[in-house]
Motif scaffolding. Structure first.
Motif, PDB file in Angstrom:
ATOM      1  N   ILE A   1       0.818  -1.209   0.000  1.00  0.00           N
ATOM      2  CA  ILE A   1       0.000   0.000   0.000  1.00  0.00           C
ATOM      3  C   ILE A   1       0.851   1.258   0.000  1.00  0.00           C
ATOM      4  CG2 ILE A   1      -1.986  -1.064   1.115  1.00  0.00           C
ATOM      5  CD1 ILE A   1      -1.040   0.064   3.747  1.00  0.00           C
ATOM      6  N   GLY A   2       2.161   1.092   0.061  1.00  0.00           N
ATOM      7  CA  GLY A   2       3.051   2.234   0.193  1.00  0.00           C
ATOM      8  C   GLY A   2       3.009   3.239  -0.926  1.00  0.00           C
ATOM      9  N   PRO A   3       2.859   2.815  -2.179  1.00  0.00           N
ATOM     10  CA  PRO A   3       2.934   3.791  -3.260  1.00  0.00           C
ATOM     11  C   PRO A   3       1.888   4.898  -3.149  1.00  0.00           C
ATOM     12  CG  PRO A   3       3.056   1.572  -4.126  1.00  0.00           C
ATOM     13  CD  PRO A   3       2.744   1.450  -2.685  1.00  0.00           C
ATOM     14  N   SER A   4       0.778   4.628  -2.484  1.00  0.00           N
ATOM     15  CA  SER A   4      -0.229   5.685  -2.365  1.00  0.00           C
ATOM     16  C   SER A   4       0.318   6.812  -1.512  1.00  0.00           C
ATOM     17  CB  SER A   4      -1.493   5.130  -1.708  1.00  0.00           C
ATOM     18  OG  SER A   4      -1.982   4.068  -2.465  1.00  0.00           O
ATOM     19  N   SER A   5      -0.010   8.051  -1.920  1.00  0.00           N
ATOM     20  CA  SER A   5       0.638   9.187  -1.272  1.00  0.00           C
ATOM     21  C   SER A   5       0.103   9.446   0.123  1.00  0.00           C
ATOM     22  CB  SER A   5       0.452  10.424  -2.139  1.00  0.00           C
ATOM     23  OG  SER A   5      -0.932  10.645  -2.310  1.00  0.00           O
TER      24      SER A   5
ATOM     25  N   ALA B   1       7.945   1.860  14.205  1.00  0.00           N
ATOM     26  CA  ALA B   1       7.266   2.459  13.054  1.00  0.00           C
ATOM     27  C   ALA B   1       5.800   2.696  13.384  1.00  0.00           C
ATOM     28  CB  ALA B   1       7.383   1.550  11.843  1.00  0.00           C
ATOM     29  N   ILE B   2       5.322   3.854  13.007  1.00  0.00           N
ATOM     30  CA  ILE B   2       3.907   4.171  13.189  1.00  0.00           C
ATOM     31  C   ILE B   2       3.312   4.408  11.803  1.00  0.00           C
ATOM     32  CG2 ILE B   2       2.274   5.801  14.171  1.00  0.00           C
ATOM     33  CD1 ILE B   2       4.319   6.361  16.342  1.00  0.00           C
ATOM     34  N   ILE B   3       2.269   3.649  11.499  1.00  0.00           N
ATOM     35  CA  ILE B   3       1.719   3.697  10.140  1.00  0.00           C
ATOM     36  C   ILE B   3       0.249   4.092  10.209  1.00  0.00           C
ATOM     37  CG2 ILE B   3       1.406   2.386   8.011  1.00  0.00           C
ATOM     38  CD1 ILE B   3       3.417   0.354   9.503  1.00  0.00           C
ATOM     39  N   PHE B   4      -0.128   5.042   9.404  1.00  0.00           N
ATOM     40  CA  PHE B   4      -1.546   5.429   9.337  1.00  0.00           C
ATOM     41  C   PHE B   4      -1.822   6.093   7.995  1.00  0.00           C
ATOM     42  CE2 PHE B   4       0.834   8.817  11.356  1.00  0.00           C
ATOM     43  CZ  PHE B   4       0.392   9.956  10.711  1.00  0.00           C
ATOM     44  N   ILE B   5      -3.067   6.359   7.741  1.00  0.00           N
ATOM     45  CA  ILE B   5      -3.434   7.013   6.483  1.00  0.00           C
ATOM     46  C   ILE B   5      -3.855   8.433   6.774  1.00  0.00           C
ATOM     47  CG2 ILE B   5      -5.077   7.047   4.580  1.00  0.00           C
ATOM     48  CD1 ILE B   5      -4.705   4.258   4.208  1.00  0.00           C
ATOM     49  N   ASP B   6      -3.202   9.334   6.125  1.00  0.00           N
ATOM     50  CA  ASP B   6      -3.455  10.748   6.337  1.00  0.00           C
ATOM     51  C   ASP B   6      -4.887  11.063   5.906  1.00  0.00           C
ATOM     52  OD1 ASP B   6      -2.816  13.188   7.132  1.00  0.00           O
ATOM     53  OD2 ASP B   6      -1.810  13.805   5.281  1.00  0.00           O
TER      54      ASP B   6
END
Lengths: 530, 368
Positions: free
Chosen positions: A50-54, A72-77
């Motif tokens: 899913i990384g390529p999405s900005s 690492a903290i991962i979320f969707i802006d």
């Protein structure tokens, strides 16, 4: 009925076969993927998927100087509440990095001592990790640990609770559902604070992963009906659900009928009333319309207002039954009487109608057809066009088509009256969807009236009644309580009876707890035994 | 799924079936023989009709889960049973086409004089086929809704005829003597009451937990009394002579209604009553025909029979009567004996056979 069900099953099995190959392959492939001990590998894997999405944000930092990133903290802006992340996740972690580094069980410490948020859980599979991230949760990954922590940080911009748009009342609550599922369930929970109120949620749609909630009261609703709802929802295999209308079409009993067999409501109060009757509500994330099953024909003619105004208003409901007949029959009766049964009209009236029709080149049927189609066009245009040019359509409709058509002697004034009455009657229904079948069937009856007169109308009506009686909604006959006739449930049918007379719930929805009122516990018990 | 007929649905089906198309003809056939005493004859007929219903119920009580065709086959053996069963099928099928023709004839003589009868038949049959395709329980449910309109219109009709009643029309009572009265009952008994035997094809679908016999018999009595009331009213309003001369005296009554000199000539609306009853009667007969054919040839379902049967029935209805006066002759002279064969003799014979078989317990039944 059985035939239709079988067909649906076939359809479902076909669609499931079609979907089976790509999705199962992918899913089994992903399901096996567990988090690896190396945080580097994990982050790479996430970036690949899913990384390529900005809008995917991966915040990495290291707990000691010079080392590689190990947190690492991962979320969707845009789908998360940034305040929660910065104040209650990142700040505490940074402040207690030392504790974390020396900890023997860092996950436990994170959960217990560091994170200052409510809803926390652990995951170990990539598939559920993606689902959490994509639905607005925040994931924390640590190095050398094969589990991640998911924190509920969902928050996004949505419409607030506003007034119901399509099902309005004068007296009674004005709130309407919104697009957010949790807001909607809270609107219902706020009205029914019963511990037995169940809200089951499942995800439907292989790609949209739309949350769908089934809401019922455990000790009132018929378990068979609830199970049937679950089964039908389970069978849906679709890439996307965008509105409750999608669900409605996939779980209804009969596709090839103009009549709706599932009720929809944008009002939390009428949905709660349905749940209290023992019915099952289905709320879909992203849709301000809840579905209520099973639905009866009479329920489409009940407005919440009937119960909120004083008793006299209950009689107004009778008017809606009259308007069913007007909306269905008015143009065809006019055609039949002026074409075949002129003797039924008083001579003076007959002469005046004949005089009006003198210069008109069409037979009554064509005249009615022109006006009906024009009206349907106006109505459709009124819904679709931009709000700003709204007044234009009323000028065109009222002046140009009404006045000028009569002036040009294309239609007679009597026909304009008939069509207007039909139109107004069609607007009295509290639920929009029940007006549609009458609009469609009206044209069929007009053809029958033009060819066979009153006889044709009667045969057409009988056919409609036969069709209505053949329908059922989740095992409940659609025309209940008229057919099969149930005297006890007439209290809420054509007119609303006084509230103190509505002591029991409608029979077909509930096997237990039929009594909803009164101080007689013994009566309740006796019914339960039966 | 609840596909059984409830008590109320069965009663409504029986009422509408008994009223059926008889309501168009009965006042005239009764008045033909009994003149102004027709009402006495009609009440006697209802009593006899009750007795016929009782016999049919007795047969039903012995085999509550079997239809007439299965009962016949069970008692008479396979081959004889099939033959007798086929004649029973023909009885219901002929009756269906007679009823269809009655309706068509009525529509084209009184309401739509310029419409070809063929199209009237086709339109009605399409609706009937739709109903039978849905199943008898849907017809039962529809009968509940339709009977509401039926009763409403019927009492509206009777109420607004009361100003026209002339009691001198039935005087003198017992003027014609006892013999013509008895003779007058025959066509009335034959026309709806002996046809009630068709319900042996339907009763096995009734809900056994409820009182089938009470609703069945009360349906016969209420239906019969409704026809009798129309007979009495038509003699009181029109007089025996006019009642006898008119093809459809009950329809003529509709022309007499006048409410405040504004609502007049509403006979086309009143005709809705007869259309509802005839429609229900036709649906039951059509269902019985399809169901009996299905059981005779042991098909799994009857849906595929409906359109072919419909084509036959349209042609049959076309040729079955040459004209309306023949209809009256047929009803009053011939029909009684034909329907008595199936509606009375056959059930009685079957009941005697059951008694006889019970007396010889060693005689094993052929189907077991």
């Amino acid at each position: 009925m059985r035939r239709i069900k079988r067909k649906r099953k076939q359809k479902q099995s076909v669609s499931s076969n079609r979907n089976a190959h790509p999705s199962t392959n992918q899913e089994t492939g992903r399901n096996r993927l567990l988090l690896s001990p190396s945080i580097k590998d994990n982050i790479e894997q996430i970036q690949r998927s899913i990384g390529p999405s900005s809008d995917v944000t991966i915040r990495q930092f290291c707990s000691q100087k010079g080392g590689d990133a190990d947190i690492a903290i991962i979320f969707i802006d845009g789908m998360v509440n940034e305040n929660i992340i910065s104040d209650f996740i990142i700040t505490p972690i940074m402040g207690k990095v030392e504790l974390l580094r020396h900890s023997l069980s860092p996950l436990f410490d994170l959960e217990q001592k560091i994170l200052q948020v409510g809803n926390v859980k652990r995951i170990s599979e990539f598939e559920s990790l993606y689902t959490s991230i994509l639905s607005g949760d925040t994931v924390i990954l640590l190095d050398k640990i094969t589990e991640g922590i998911v924190i509920d940080t969902k928050s996004w911009e949505g419409r607030g609770v506003t007034e119901a748009q399509a099902q309005t009342v004068i007296r009674g609550p004005h709130e309407g559902f919104t697009e957010a599922l949790r807001v909607n369930t809270s609107l219902i929970r706020r009205r029914i604070k019963d511990k037995n109120l169940c809200i089951e949620t499942k995800q439907i749609g292989t790609r949209t992963k739309t949350e769908v909630a089934i809401i019922y009261i455990k000790d009132i609703a018929d378990e068979k009906i609830v199970q049937e709802v679950r089964n039908r929802l389970e069978h849906i295999q679709l890439d996307g659900i965008l509105d409750s209308g999608n669900i409605e079409e996939l779980i209804q009993d009969n596709t090839f009928t103009p009549f709706p067999t599932i009720q929809n409501s944008e009002r939390p109060d009428s949905t709660s009333a349905g749940i209290l009757e023992g019915r099952v509500a289905i709320i879909v994330d992203g849709s301000p319309y809840a579905l209520l099953v099973p639905a009866l024909f009479i329920q489409f003619l009940q407005s919440p207002e009937d119960y909120y105004q004083r008793l006299g208003y209950g009689f107004i409901r009778f008017l809606r039954y009259v308007s069913v007949f007007i909306s269905l029959l008015a143009p065809s009766l006019y055609i039949a009487i002026t074409t075949f049964h002129q003797e039924m009209l008083k001579t003076t009236l007959l002469i005046s109608i004949a005089a009006q029709r003198e210069g008109i080149p069409f037979p009554a049927f064509v005249e009615a057809l022109i006006m009906e189609i024009t009206f349907e066009l106006l109505r459709e245009a009124g819904i679709r066009m931009p709000r700003a040019i709204g007044p234009a359509i009323s000028i065109v409709g009222a002046l140009v088509l009404g006045e000028a058509a009569v002036g040009a002697s294309l239609v007679s004034p009597a026909m304009v009256i008939v069509v207007s009455i039909t139109a107004i009657a069609g607007f009295t229904f509290p639920t929009f969807s029940i007006g549609i079948p009458f609009r469609i069937l009206r044209f069929g009856l007009m053809v029958l009236a033009a060819t066979f007169g009153l006889f044709g109308i009667i045969v057409g009506l009988i056919a409609v009644i036969l069709h209505l009686c053949s329908l059922q909604s989740f095992g409940v006959p659609y025309m209940y309580p008229f057919a099969p006739l149930e005297m006890n449930d007439q209290k809420d049918a054509v007119i609303r009876f006084p509230k103190w007379m509505m002591k029991s719930r409608p029979k077909p929805f509930t096997k237990w707890n039929q009594v909803r009122m009164g101080n007689s516990y013994a009566l309740n018990n006796r019914k339960n035994k039966r | 799924m609840n596909t059984k007929l409830t008590e109320r649905q069965l009663r409504m089906l029986v009422i509408l079936y008994v009223v059926g198309s008889s309501i168009l003809f009965t006042p005239a056939t009764l008045a033909q023989e009994a003149k102004q005493d027709a009402w006495i004859a009609s009440l006697i007929s209802v009593l006899i009709g009750l007795f016929i219903g009782y016999i049919i119920l007795k047969l039903y009580k012995v085999f509550p889960n079997l239809t007439m065709i299965e009962i016949i086959e069970h008692l008479l053996g396979k081959w004889l049973g099939k033959i007798v069963g086929f004649t029973f099928f023909l009885f219901s099928f002929l009756l269906a086409s007679l009823v269809l023709r009655n309706l068509g004839e009525f529509i084209i003589t009184e309401i739509l004089p310029e419409t070809p009868i063929l199209y009237v038949h086709i339109l009605v049959l399409l609706a009937v086929i739709q109903g039978v395709r849905y199943g008898i329980h849907v017809i039962g449910r529809s009968a509940e809704i339709l009977s509401f309109f039926f009763f409403f219109m019927y009492f509206f009709f009777v109420l607004f005829l009361t100003p026209q009643l002339r009691f001198e029309n039935i005087q003198p009572i017992f003027d014609v003597g006892i013999k013509p009265i008895i003779r007058a009952t025959l066509p009335y008994i034959g026309f709806p009451f002996l046809e009630v035997v068709i319900f042996l094809m339907v009763l096995n679908k009734a809900n056994k937990n409820q009182q089938v016999d009470r609703s069945f018999l009360s349906g016969i009595v209420i239906g019969g009394l409704m026809i009798s009331l129309i007979t009495i009213i038509s003699i009181l309003v029109l007089g025996a002579d006019l009642t006898e001369r008119n093809n459809y005296p009950s329809y003529i009554l509709g022309k007499k209604i006048s409410i405040g000199k504004f609502i007049e000539r509403i006979e086309a609306l009143i005709a809705i009553i007869w259309m509802i009853t005839i429609f229900v009667k036709l649906s039951i007969l059509y269902y019985a025909s399809a169901e009996s054919l299905k059981q005779l040839f042991q098909f799994k379902r009857y849906e595929f029979l409906l359109f072919p049967l419909g084509m036959i029935i349209i042609v049959l209805a076309f040729i079955i009567y040459p004209n309306i006066s023949y209809t009256y002759y047929f009803i009053s002279r011939i029909w009684f004996f034909y329907s008595a064969t199936f509606g009375f003799l056959l059930p009685v014979l079957l009941l005697i056979m059951i008694k006889w078989k019970k007396r010889q317990p060693n005689n094993k039944s052929p189907s077991s």
